[in-house]
Design a protein around this motif. Structure first.
Motif, PDB file in Angstrom:
ATOM      1  N   GLU A   1      10.493   3.557   1.666  1.00  0.00           N
ATOM      2  CA  GLU A   1      11.702   3.588   0.848  1.00  0.00           C
ATOM      3  C   GLU A   1      12.913   3.145   1.668  1.00  0.00           C
ATOM      4  OE1 GLU A   1      13.273   3.479  -2.450  1.00  0.00           O
ATOM      5  OE2 GLU A   1      11.510   4.773  -2.626  1.00  0.00           O
ATOM      6  N   SER A   2      12.963   3.581   2.916  1.00  0.00           N
ATOM      7  CA  SER A   2      14.071   3.205   3.794  1.00  0.00           C
ATOM      8  C   SER A   2      14.053   1.705   4.093  1.00  0.00           C
ATOM      9  CB  SER A   2      14.000   3.997   5.104  1.00  0.00           C
ATOM     10  OG  SER A   2      14.163   5.383   4.869  1.00  0.00           O
ATOM     11  N   ILE A   3      12.869   1.151   4.289  1.00  0.00           N
ATOM     12  CA  ILE A   3      12.748  -0.282   4.550  1.00  0.00           C
ATOM     13  C   ILE A   3      13.148  -1.072   3.312  1.00  0.00           C
ATOM     14  CG2 ILE A   3      11.112  -2.148   5.017  1.00  0.00           C
ATOM     15  CD1 ILE A   3       9.601  -0.168   6.821  1.00  0.00           C
ATOM     16  N   ALA A   4      12.737  -0.593   2.152  1.00  0.00           N
ATOM     17  CA  ALA A   4      13.098  -1.260   0.900  1.00  0.00           C
ATOM     18  C   ALA A   4      14.610  -1.297   0.722  1.00  0.00           C
ATOM     19  CB  ALA A   4      12.436  -0.553  -0.283  1.00  0.00           C
ATOM     20  N   LYS A   5      15.277  -0.208   1.065  1.00  0.00           N
ATOM     21  CA  LYS A   5      16.739  -0.169   0.962  1.00  0.00           C
ATOM     22  C   LYS A   5      17.388  -1.079   1.988  1.00  0.00           C
ATOM     23  CE  LYS A   5      17.019   4.525  -0.950  1.00  0.00           C
ATOM     24  NZ  LYS A   5      17.476   5.916  -0.715  1.00  0.00           N
ATOM     25  N   ALA A   6      16.841  -1.095   3.186  1.00  0.00           N
ATOM     26  CA  ALA A   6      17.397  -1.941   4.243  1.00  0.00           C
ATOM     27  C   ALA A   6      17.333  -3.422   3.874  1.00  0.00           C
ATOM     28  CB  ALA A   6      16.657  -1.693   5.554  1.00  0.00           C
ATOM     29  N   LEU A   7      16.244  -3.804   3.205  1.00  0.00           N
ATOM     30  CA  LEU A   7      16.056  -5.207   2.814  1.00  0.00           C
ATOM     31  C   LEU A   7      16.579  -5.487   1.414  1.00  0.00           C
ATOM     32  CD1 LEU A   7      12.449  -5.794   4.221  1.00  0.00           C
ATOM     33  CD2 LEU A   7      14.613  -6.566   5.197  1.00  0.00           C
ATOM     34  N   GLN A   8      17.186  -4.470   0.796  1.00  0.00           N
ATOM     35  CA  GLN A   8      17.786  -4.593  -0.537  1.00  0.00           C
ATOM     36  C   GLN A   8      16.792  -5.128  -1.563  1.00  0.00           C
ATOM     37  OE1 GLN A   8      21.461  -6.908   0.218  1.00  0.00           O
ATOM     38  NE2 GLN A   8      22.562  -4.962   0.167  1.00  0.00           N
ATOM     39  N   LEU A   9      15.603  -4.553  -1.560  1.00  0.00           N
ATOM     40  CA  LEU A   9      14.577  -4.976  -2.504  1.00  0.00           C
ATOM     41  C   LEU A   9      14.898  -4.450  -3.900  1.00  0.00           C
ATOM     42  CD1 LEU A   9      11.288  -4.347  -0.467  1.00  0.00           C
ATOM     43  CD2 LEU A   9      12.794  -6.347  -0.442  1.00  0.00           C
ATOM     44  N   ASN A  10      14.604  -5.258  -4.916  1.00  0.00           N
ATOM     45  CA  ASN A  10      14.749  -4.764  -6.278  1.00  0.00           C
ATOM     46  C   ASN A  10      13.520  -3.916  -6.637  1.00  0.00           C
ATOM     47  OD1 ASN A  10      12.618  -6.530  -7.118  1.00  0.00           O
ATOM     48  ND2 ASN A  10      14.088  -8.176  -7.480  1.00  0.00           N
ATOM     49  N   ASN A  11      13.475  -3.403  -7.836  1.00  0.00           N
ATOM     50  CA  ASN A  11      12.395  -2.485  -8.214  1.00  0.00           C
ATOM     51  C   ASN A  11      11.018  -3.142  -8.135  1.00  0.00           C
ATOM     52  OD1 ASN A  11      14.118  -0.333  -8.680  1.00  0.00           O
ATOM     53  ND2 ASN A  11      14.357  -0.782 -10.855  1.00  0.00           N
ATOM     54  N   ASP A  12      10.914  -4.393  -8.594  1.00  0.00           N
ATOM     55  CA  ASP A  12       9.625  -5.081  -8.560  1.00  0.00           C
ATOM     56  C   ASP A  12       9.188  -5.372  -7.126  1.00  0.00           C
ATOM     57  OD1 ASP A  12       9.572  -5.031 -11.311  1.00  0.00           O
ATOM     58  OD2 ASP A  12      10.378  -7.058 -11.536  1.00  0.00           O
ATOM     59  N   GLU A  13      10.131  -5.769  -6.281  1.00  0.00           N
ATOM     60  CA  GLU A  13       9.812  -6.040  -4.878  1.00  0.00           C
ATOM     61  C   GLU A  13       9.434  -4.740  -4.158  1.00  0.00           C
ATOM     62  OE1 GLU A  13      12.779  -9.879  -4.158  1.00  0.00           O
ATOM     63  OE2 GLU A  13      13.520  -7.826  -3.884  1.00  0.00           O
ATOM     64  N   ARG A  14      10.113  -3.656  -4.505  1.00  0.00           N
ATOM     65  CA  ARG A  14       9.795  -2.354  -3.913  1.00  0.00           C
ATOM     66  C   ARG A  14       8.363  -1.947  -4.263  1.00  0.00           C
ATOM     67  NH1 ARG A  14       9.332   2.498  -5.923  1.00  0.00           N
ATOM     68  NH2 ARG A  14       9.724   4.368  -4.645  1.00  0.00           N
ATOM     69  N   THR A  15       7.986  -2.106  -5.534  1.00  0.00           N
ATOM     70  CA  THR A  15       6.628  -1.772  -5.958  1.00  0.00           C
ATOM     71  C   THR A  15       5.611  -2.625  -5.221  1.00  0.00           C
ATOM     72  OG1 THR A  15       7.399  -1.119  -8.160  1.00  0.00           O
ATOM     73  CG2 THR A  15       5.063  -1.660  -7.937  1.00  0.00           C
ATOM     74  N   TYR A  16       5.928  -3.898  -5.053  1.00  0.00           N
ATOM     75  CA  TYR A  16       5.036  -4.812  -4.331  1.00  0.00           C
ATOM     76  C   TYR A  16       4.862  -4.365  -2.885  1.00  0.00           C
ATOM     77  CZ  TYR A  16       3.263  -9.319  -2.574  1.00  0.00           C
ATOM     78  OH  TYR A  16       2.509 -10.312  -1.989  1.00  0.00           O
ATOM     79  N   LEU A  17       5.955  -3.965  -2.246  1.00  0.00           N
ATOM     80  CA  LEU A  17       5.901  -3.463  -0.876  1.00  0.00           C
ATOM     81  C   LEU A  17       4.993  -2.250  -0.783  1.00  0.00           C
ATOM     82  CD1 LEU A  17       6.935  -3.315   2.083  1.00  0.00           C
ATOM     83  CD2 LEU A  17       8.834  -1.920   1.215  1.00  0.00           C
ATOM     84  N   PHE A  18       5.153  -1.306  -1.698  1.00  0.00           N
ATOM     85  CA  PHE A  18       4.332  -0.093  -1.678  1.00  0.00           C
ATOM     86  C   PHE A  18       2.859  -0.423  -1.922  1.00  0.00           C
ATOM     87  CE2 PHE A  18       8.203   2.163  -1.508  1.00  0.00           C
ATOM     88  CZ  PHE A  18       7.941   3.514  -1.284  1.00  0.00           C
ATOM     89  N   ASP A  19       2.593  -1.367  -2.823  1.00  0.00           N
ATOM     90  CA  ASP A  19       1.205  -1.762  -3.087  1.00  0.00           C
ATOM     91  C   ASP A  19       0.551  -2.350  -1.847  1.00  0.00           C
ATOM     92  OD1 ASP A  19       1.175  -0.930  -5.729  1.00  0.00           O
ATOM     93  OD2 ASP A  19       1.699  -2.903  -6.532  1.00  0.00           O
ATOM     94  N   LEU A  20       1.265  -3.231  -1.147  1.00  0.00           N
ATOM     95  CA  LEU A  20       0.696  -3.873   0.036  1.00  0.00           C
ATOM     96  C   LEU A  20       0.543  -2.901   1.197  1.00  0.00           C
ATOM     97  CD1 LEU A  20       2.456  -7.359   0.188  1.00  0.00           C
ATOM     98  CD2 LEU A  20       0.165  -6.823  -0.636  1.00  0.00           C
ATOM     99  N   ALA A  21       1.423  -1.926   1.292  1.00  0.00           N
ATOM    100  CA  ALA A  21       1.385  -0.988   2.419  1.00  0.00           C
ATOM    101  C   ALA A  21       0.304   0.063   2.253  1.00  0.00           C
ATOM    102  CB  ALA A  21       2.744  -0.316   2.590  1.00  0.00           C
ATOM    103  N   ALA A  22      -0.227   0.202   1.035  1.00  0.00           N
ATOM    104  CA  ALA A  22      -1.270   1.198   0.789  1.00  0.00           C
ATOM    105  C   ALA A  22      -2.608   0.679   1.295  1.00  0.00           C
ATOM    106  CB  ALA A  22      -1.361   1.500  -0.705  1.00  0.00           C
ATOM    107  N   GLU A  23      -3.475   1.587   1.654  1.00  0.00           N
ATOM    108  CA  GLU A  23      -4.812   1.192   2.074  1.00  0.00           C
ATOM    109  C   GLU A  23      -5.574   0.657   0.869  1.00  0.00           C
ATOM    110  OE1 GLU A  23      -6.861   4.302   4.037  1.00  0.00           O
ATOM    111  OE2 GLU A  23      -5.369   4.542   5.629  1.00  0.00           O
ATOM    112  N   VAL A  24      -6.487  -0.285   1.112  1.00  0.00           N
ATOM    113  CA  VAL A  24      -7.258  -0.877   0.027  1.00  0.00           C
ATOM    114  C   VAL A  24      -8.117   0.184  -0.635  1.00  0.00           C
ATOM    115  CG1 VAL A  24      -9.064  -2.520  -0.545  1.00  0.00           C
ATOM    116  CG2 VAL A  24      -7.292  -3.150   1.090  1.00  0.00           C
TER     117      VAL A  24
END
Length: 281
Positions: free
Chosen positions: A72-95
């Motif tokens: 969440e902190s990284i998403a705020k630092a990079l000013q991600l929108n809601n869709d980009e934030r969700t994408y970040l969380f999806d990629l950071a999760a284990e398969v």
């Protein structure tokens, strides 16, 4: 995608977003000593409240544990929108090993959805699945785009058709703008279905066969429902202006409905009616 592919995608996404983040927008001085317009890794780490080493490892695609609060902190630092934030969380999760690639065959869309398609008489509309296979369309779409029933199912992928069919390449006045809207949606699915190897095979194919695909894909645009106004130069109808609305259909099939609505202050609807009437004669 497998774990290594997931980490590589995460790495590429973070780097792209860091490069595209304006220092002034996050309260940092631009400075004459900056070599690039984006942020440095240490600046992202500082804004996110983590060590530079740890963030560097994350951006390099190392397999490290990441908490939701740090993401969440990284998403705020990079000013991600809601869709980009969700994408970040999806990629950071284990398969998730339970996410299996489905049998690739045509889907029968519900009768109610077919009814909606038929009612949208002057709005070209396509239904796609999570792989962007075209599983449904209306008469207006067949007249403006392609008669999809003439295309074999295995070739009826919307992303692939945008790059392979000359009719679609010449249709949009700004073809890249047209394609980017769909790629932004496609990336959402790519991040969500991290266990589906189909996406990696498809991206490898598109990158190999279409060099321009790689350039557009590397922009890392993410949007579950981009607002796109597009101008078409139809071979028979001439100039046509549409607003595209892309809607995710609730249910277990993960279908998407993309509707092209004629712009009100244009003659598009009249031209479309005339085109359909002429072709049906």
């Amino acid at each position: 995608m497998n774990n290594q592919m997931r980490l590589e995608a995460l790495s590429a996404f973070l780097k792209t977003k860091r490069d595209n983040t304006n220092p002034q927008a996050v309260g940092l001085p631009t400075g004459a000593r900056r070599r690039t317009p984006g942020l440095r890794r240490e600046e992202v780490a500082q804004l996110a409240g983590v060590s530079t080493t740890w963030y560097t490892w994350l951006e390099q695609g190392r397999d490290i544990k990441v908490s939701a609060s740090v993401l969440e902190s990284i998403a705020k630092a990079l000013q991600l929108n809601n869709d980009e934030r969700t994408y970040l969380f999806d990629l950071a999760a284990e398969v998730n090993p339970k996410v299996m690639e489905p049998e690739h065959k045509p889907i029968q869309i519900p009768p109610a959805l077919n009814k909606i398609l038929s009612e949208l008489t002057t709005c070209p509309t396509c239904i796609t699945d999570k792989h962007f296979q075209i599983v449904g369309w209306n008469t207006a779409a067949a007249h403006v785009f392609l008669d999809f029933k003439e295309i074999p199912w295995e070739q009826r992928n919307l992303i692939r058709l945008l790059f392979t069919r000359k009719e679609l390449r010449s249709l949009a006045v700004n073809w890249e703008h047209f394609v980017k809207g769909f790629l932004a949606i496609f990336r959402v699915y790519y991040g969500h279905y991290v266990g589906d190897e189909w996406y990696n095979r498809f991206l490898d194919e598109m990158t190999t066969l279409h060099p321009e695909f790689q350039a557009l894909w590397q922009e890392s645009q993410v949007s579950i429902a981009p607002e796109v106004q597009i101008e078409f130069r139809h071979a028979k109808a001439g100039k046509m202006l549409f607003n595209m609305t892309s809607l995710q259909i609730q249910g277990d099939r993960d279908l998407r409905c993309s509707v092209f609505t004629p712009c009100e202050d244009s003659a598009t609807e009249t031209k479309l009616k005339r085109l359909m009437k002429k072709n049906d004669q």
